[in-house]
Design an enzyme around this catalytic site. Structure first.
Site, PDB file in Angstrom:
ATOM      1  N   ASP A  59     -24.432  21.793  93.747  1.00  0.00           N
ATOM      2  CA  ASP A  59     -25.071  21.572  94.874  1.00  0.00           C
ATOM      3  C   ASP A  59     -24.689  20.196  95.522  1.00  0.00           C
ATOM      4  O   ASP A  59     -25.550  19.223  94.152  1.00  0.00           O
ATOM      5  CB  ASP A  59     -26.501  21.677  95.294  1.00  0.00           C
ATOM      6  CG  ASP A  59     -26.064  23.637  95.517  1.00  0.00           C
ATOM      7  OD1 ASP A  59     -25.095  23.942  96.240  1.00  0.00           O
ATOM      8  OD2 ASP A  59     -27.354  24.554  95.096  1.00  0.00           O
ATOM      9  N   ASP A 101     -29.711  26.913  95.344  1.00  0.00           N
ATOM     10  CA  ASP A 101     -30.918  27.241  95.758  1.00  0.00           C
ATOM     11  C   ASP A 101     -31.472  28.574  96.460  1.00  0.00           C
ATOM     12  O   ASP A 101     -32.642  29.250  96.676  1.00  0.00           O
ATOM     13  CB  ASP A 101     -31.928  25.951  96.140  1.00  0.00           C
ATOM     14  CG  ASP A 101     -30.695  25.369  97.220  1.00  0.00           C
ATOM     15  OD1 ASP A 101     -29.724  26.451  97.732  1.00  0.00           O
ATOM     16  OD2 ASP A 101     -30.731  24.394  97.926  1.00  0.00           O
ATOM     17  N   ASP A 140     -27.088  32.250  97.126  1.00  0.00           N
ATOM     18  CA  ASP A 140     -26.598  31.227  95.434  1.00  0.00           C
ATOM     19  C   ASP A 140     -26.903  33.044  94.588  1.00  0.00           C
ATOM     20  O   ASP A 140     -26.082  32.355  93.179  1.00  0.00           O
ATOM     21  CB  ASP A 140     -26.872  30.444  95.538  1.00  0.00           C
ATOM     22  CG  ASP A 140     -26.515  29.360  96.674  1.00  0.00           C
ATOM     23  OD1 ASP A 140     -25.584  29.380  96.511  1.00  0.00           O
ATOM     24  OD2 ASP A 140     -27.506  27.900  96.839  1.00  0.00           O
TER      25      ASP A 140
END
Length: 1087
Positions: A496, A803, A807
């Site tokens: 990310d 997070d 996901d």
């Protein structure tokens, strides 16, 4: 038992890109055929990924393993009946919760009386509160809405619990203690871990050790009978003591590991969450939750205790962990009860805590099950295969020695040290025959103890326990053991952007409102009051954050996600009165921010008649929904003329690595809003014909050191890919800043791609494009999942960070799922394998380093242990076959076993990682455990040891100058010298094993205090054994000259290791040569 398996010795890697390993691996030649590299379905130990392995696969390798002590060997493997037992326990608790709770309270009260200090605080009295504990527990457990109404609904119940729906309970220690005394604490009695006595009992279960104890007792009885107590106890007593020493040291090492795992499990359970205390949002441990707390709930959160819904929007709860039914339950005022341990699947809300600890079904369930630390790791399975292979060889050798010694004995070719023939037909008594046969049998069994590397698979758990403890200091909490070692094989990391590559410390640095750029983003002068009012209302209502203004005039406290905090802070500086706005208008429906749609909205009722719908989200997506904007005079203008201006503004901010968020709204007729609650819950907020109010550019600076961390990964052969939901231009700017992209010229499709473009490709096209992707912008969680799947099909070992709740599928699918400890939801954390506690990419790189260290350390231990195995076996076999006696006696072999097994594992499996590990390519998942470099080192050292010790065995009298000594004494000196030289060789070779492919084996040795301590202790104990434990260990005192000679023999292994490293090794792993004929043989049989 499978004997046709490769047992970890054979090459089985398609994904290995490995030129230079610390433990000596080399790249396999590129022209290996697919046949040589593919998975071997006939090998039960060929499991490259245990993360999602079937129960049948796991059961198959266990059945194939050659095991002497199953309770110890399989201690840290998965309990295959765990799920069934868990479901059974859950059903029982659901049916008999009241009885189980009463029994538990009775037990806790008893422990309290005895002063045991239970981990869970039982309630004592309800004190000042108006609701009795039992009634509260009964209402929540039975989900009785009518009882809740009798208390006056949620509001009435809150008053009776002396709490406040807006402010929560007072953040006063005395108040919190009072609540714990009245309603209990949010803890539950832990199932006690195994005591040291249980580990002693398990270490005792080893079949060979049991046989040795029986042999020792028999020898002891015969010895005392024939030689008297004073002299007769030595043979049997010494073996018995040596076996007990092995058991105690083994159990001590295992117990220490179990304590480390217990500490790590405690860390995993200690969830941090936000609650309202005294009007402010504070972060506390889940254990500190009390009855009366007001807890905000967001998507992905775990419900921390039993409670009642205060308010919620589209709130959906996954209750499968408690009910066993995998369906999502929607919560509203008709179904307001929430169960501890469940997960928020969708929506937002807040709850009033009504039950904690053992007063909840979750608490009773947790109190009744023990934490499972069992789980196979791929390396553990392969090492079991290697141990099985070596064990079968060792057992065969031991049988040969047993047969050879018995044949020589009964044919009269075995002699005592003084030259007397041991067996003479008709003359030797039955007692002497039994005694001699017991000694022969003891030696054969002891060879099995040394030959079967029972501790080899357990060395994995030792190094993992050590690594996991150290990784905590490096801000990584390992949830799944296998991830720790799999990370060493990672070939790509899909990271990310926000919070991982950046600091997640966001501030608004640029803003557009009224159709123009604001000179100072936090200055509202010149902004029309209508526009300012709508922006402030939109920010205050369309948020999951909070603004707390202390009454004493202290600093304002703003909570929420980093993006929310940045926008709330900006609006507060513009003059937003957060509490006033929220009290003057009410939210009638909400669409929480969604990572698929990249926006979130609320419908707000002003007064009695006016409804305003506020939207906030990704700038270009919200802009596309707008038909008007509010200009600097506060009038609405068509957006057509200014749309290009706003697009350029967004691109400009994105190119400066700013996150762009747009704020928009629209008026809505009240009579069009659904009146029925069920219809309202299903109402889709209108998102067309919006009025653009403003666009903000939020700066989130790159983390210091992230560029260096990316470079370390690149140099280590690990490709870093950025997968972000942000604008493609923002993603590109950050990627250039972090070093993920090296130049603008590189930033072309498909190197940099949008999520929607990638998801529209066919599966085959995605597999081709995935290899080339470096940056994916405007991606959804599903795009991340598709990328992970495509990369894995290409043979990559994929680590992915995440997070959010959405996901979870990608985290589960990846070889290693890395969730964020600060910004990550509980759902993401539970789906992950490792939690990065500081959300920092540099910590991800440290995990890679530790993963490689695990593999390298295991290979060091394998090289050391197999050298001892080979040398000890060859020496004893050759001596037994030729002379009918073995130079290394039972007690001595048990001491050698202790050196190479428990102490060797402690010394070598706990080596800290070095920078050298990151100067090579990833470890292939099916890389041969014993590489060509290891074979070379092993054969050089074992050949030297065998040669020297056999020379001493057959020519020791003349070399040591013992030809004129008493024959019996000369034999004892010679055998002691062989034993002493052999142990010295192992002590010196332990240093060589540290650096299998480096000339300087001493680099960093002084920093490893455990290694130095173990080597020092081994040396001191060897002096004590030889000098003071003569009869006990079958040794005699050696003069200083023979001690120097022993040390010199050991010392030679150092320069010999350096010379050995000059010998070139073939690039093709030796395993391939073993595998080809095996494959041909199998093919011919199948044909």
């Amino acid at each position: 038992m499978s004997t046709s398996s490769s047992n970890g010795l054979l090459l089985t890697s398609m994904s290995g890109r490995h030129d230079d390993m610390e433990a000596g691996s080399v790249r396999a030649e590129e022209d290996h055929s697919e046949e040589e590299l593919e998975h071997d379905p006939d090998d039960p130990f060929d499991i490259d990924n245990t993360k999602n392995a079937s129960v049948e696969t796991l059961r198959r390798w266990r059945q194939a393993a050659f095991v002497l002590n199953a309770s110890r060997r399989f201690r840290y493997t998965l309990d295959l009946n765990k799920e069934e037992a868990y479901d059974s326990r859950r059903r029982m608790i659901r049916a008999h919760a009241q009885v189980i709770r009463a029994a538990l309270l009775f037990k806790l009260a008893g422990e309290r009386q005895l002063g045991f200090g239970p981990s869970s605080t039982p309630p004592t009295s309800t004190g000042d509160f108006e609701v009795e504990l039992e009634k509260l527990v009964s209402m929540t457990r039975n989900q009785n809405v009518s009882v809740l109404q009798q208390y006056g609904g949620v509001k009435g119940l809150t008053e009776k619990l002396k709490s406040n729906l807006e402010q929560g309970v007072d953040d006063d220690p005395a108040e919190l203690i009072k609540r714990k005394n009245a309603y209990g604490s949010n803890t539950y009695p832990r199932k006690k871990g195994k005591s040291i006595f249980m580990f002693l009992w398990e270490a005792w279960q080893d079949l060979t050790l049991i046989i040795l104890i029986i042999a020792a007792v028999t020898s002891l009885a015969l010895g005392i009978k024939t030689e008297g107590l004073e002299e007769g106890w030595y043979d049997g007593g010494s073996i018995a003591f040596a076996v007990l020493l092995v058991i105690v040291v083994t159990a001590g090492s295992d117990y220490r590991q179990s304590l480390q795992f217990q500490d790590l499990n405690e860390e995993k359970r200690n969830i941090q969450l936000e609650v309202m205390r005294g009007g402010r949002t504070v972060k506390i441990s889940i254990y500190d939750i009390v009855v009366g707390d007001v807890v905000p709930l967001r998507i992905g959160d775990q419900v921390p205790a039993d409670g009642v819904l205060i308010s919620g929007h589209s709130l959906a709860i996954d209750e499968s962990s408690m009910t066993g039914e995998s369906k999502i339950v929607h919560k509203d005022q008709k179904a307001p009860f929430l169960m501890s341990g469940c997960k928020v699947a969708d929506g937002v809300g807040s709850m009033l805590v009504t039950g904690v600890g053992i007063n909840t079904e979750w608490g009773l369930l947790m109190a009744s099950i023990s934490e499972d630390t069992g789980e196979e790791t791929p390396l553990q399975v392969r090492l079991n295969g290697l141990a099985t292979f070596v064990g079968i060889v060792g057992l065969s050798v031991a049988l040969c020695v047993l047969v050879a010694l018995l044949v020589r004995y009964f044919t009269g070719n075995t002699h005592d040290p003084d030259g007397t023939t041991q067996f003479i037909r008709g003359n030797t008594s039955a007692g002497d025959i039994i005694d001699d046969c017991v000694k022969i049998f003891t030696i054969a069994v002891t060879i099995v103890v040394v030959a079967v590397p029972e501790g080899l698979p357990l060395a994995v758990t030792l190094t993992l326990a050590y690594s996991m403890r150290k990784m905590m200091a490096d801000k990584a909490l390992v949830r799944r053991l296998s991830a720790c070692e799999t990370m060493g094989s990672a070939t790509t990391i899909c990271s990310d952007k926000t919070g991982t590559l950046t600091l997640n410390q966001m501030t608004v640095v640029e803003a557009y409102a009224g159709g123009k750029r604001m000179e100072l983003p936090d200055n509202s002068s010149g902004m029309p009051s209508e526009l300012l009012s709508l922006i402030c209302e939109g920010v205050a209502q369309n948020t999951t954050g909070n603004v707390f203004v202390p009454k004493d005039g202290g600093d304002v406290e703003i909570s929420g996600s980093p993006t929310e905090k940045a926008i709330l802070s900006w609006a507060y500086q513009l003059g937003m009165k957060f509490d006033t706005i929220r009290s003057e208008s009410a939210i009638i429906h909400a669409f929480p921010f969604n990572s698929e749609k990249k926006r979130g909205g609320v419908a707000v009722l002003r007064g009695d008649s006016e409804v305003v719908i506020h939207w906030k989200g990704a700038a270009e997506i919200v802009l596309a929904c707008c038909t008007k904007y509010m200009d600097s005079n506060g009038t609405l203008q068509p957006i057509d003329g200014q749309e290009e201006f706003f697009k350029v503004a967004i691109d400009s901010m994105a190119a400066n690595s700013l996150r762009c968020v747009a704020i928009a709204c629209r008026k809505y007729e009240l009579n069009k809003v659904p009146k029925d609650q069920e219809d309202l819950d299903r109402w889709v907020l209108p998102e067309d014909e919006l009025v653009l109010l403003g666009i903000v550019g939020i700066k989130d600076p790159c983390r210091p050191g992230v560029k260096d961390a990316v470079k370390i990964c690149t140099d280590a052969g690990v490709k870093v890919r950025m997968v972000t939901g942000d604008n493609i231009q923002t993603a590109k700017a950050i990627a250039l800043e972090c070093g993920i992209l090296t130049s603008d010229a590189e930033a072309t499709e498909p190197t940099i791609i949008e999520g929607k473009v990638f998801r529209e490709l066919s599966e085959k096209e995605r597999e081709v494009v995935a290899k080339k992707i470096t940056v994916m912008g405007r991606s959804s969680p599903n795009d991340k999942l598709l990328l992970v799947q495509a990369l894995r099909k290409n043979g990559d070992v994929v680590a992915v960070t995440g997070d959010g709740t959405n996901d979870a599928p990608a985290l589960h699918e990846a070889d290693i799922g890395l969730s964020m400890g600060i910004s990550g939801t509980e759902v993401a954390k539970e789906s992950s394998d490792i939690i990065i506690l500081d959300d920092n990419f540099a910590s991800v790189v440290k995990v890679v380093r530790w993963g490689r260290s695990v593999y390298a350390n295991i290979q060091k231990f394998i090289q050391f242990q197999l050298t001892v195995n080979v040398a000890a076996l060859v020496i004893n076999v050759v001596a037994a076959m030729s002379s009918g006696d073995v130079p290394l006696k039972a007690v001595q072999l048990l001491w050698v076993n202790l050196i190479m097994d428990t102490l060797g594992a402690l010394a070598l499996a706990t080596e800290p990682p070095t920078d050298h590990l990151m100067h090579r390519t990833p470890v292939g998942r099916r890389e041969p455990l014993i590489t060509n470099i290891m074979w070379r080192n092993l054969l050089v050292q074992a050949s030297y040891q065998v040669l020297v010790l056999l020379v001493l065995n057959f020519a020791g009298f003349s070399i040591l100058g013992l030809t004129h000594d008493n024959h019996a004494h000369a034999v004892e000196v010679k055998n002691t010298m062989i034993f002493n030289a052999f142990v010295m060789c192992q002590i010196f070779n332990e240093f060589n094993a540290r650096k299998p492919d480096e000339m300087n084996v001493f680099r960093g040795v002084t920093k490893n205090f455990l290694f130095m301590g173990i080597v020092g202790i081994t040396f001191i104990l060897q002096i004590i054994i030889v000098t003071f434990l003569g009869k006990f260990a079958s040794t005699v005192r050696l003069g200083w000259d023979l001690w120097l000679a022993s040390i010199a023999i050991g010392f030679v292994s150092w320069p010999l290791a350096m010379l050995g490293k000059l010998i070139p090794v073939p690039k093709t792993p030796m395993s391939v040569y073993f595998k080809k004929p095996l494959r041909k043989y199998k093919a011919s049989r199948n044909g």
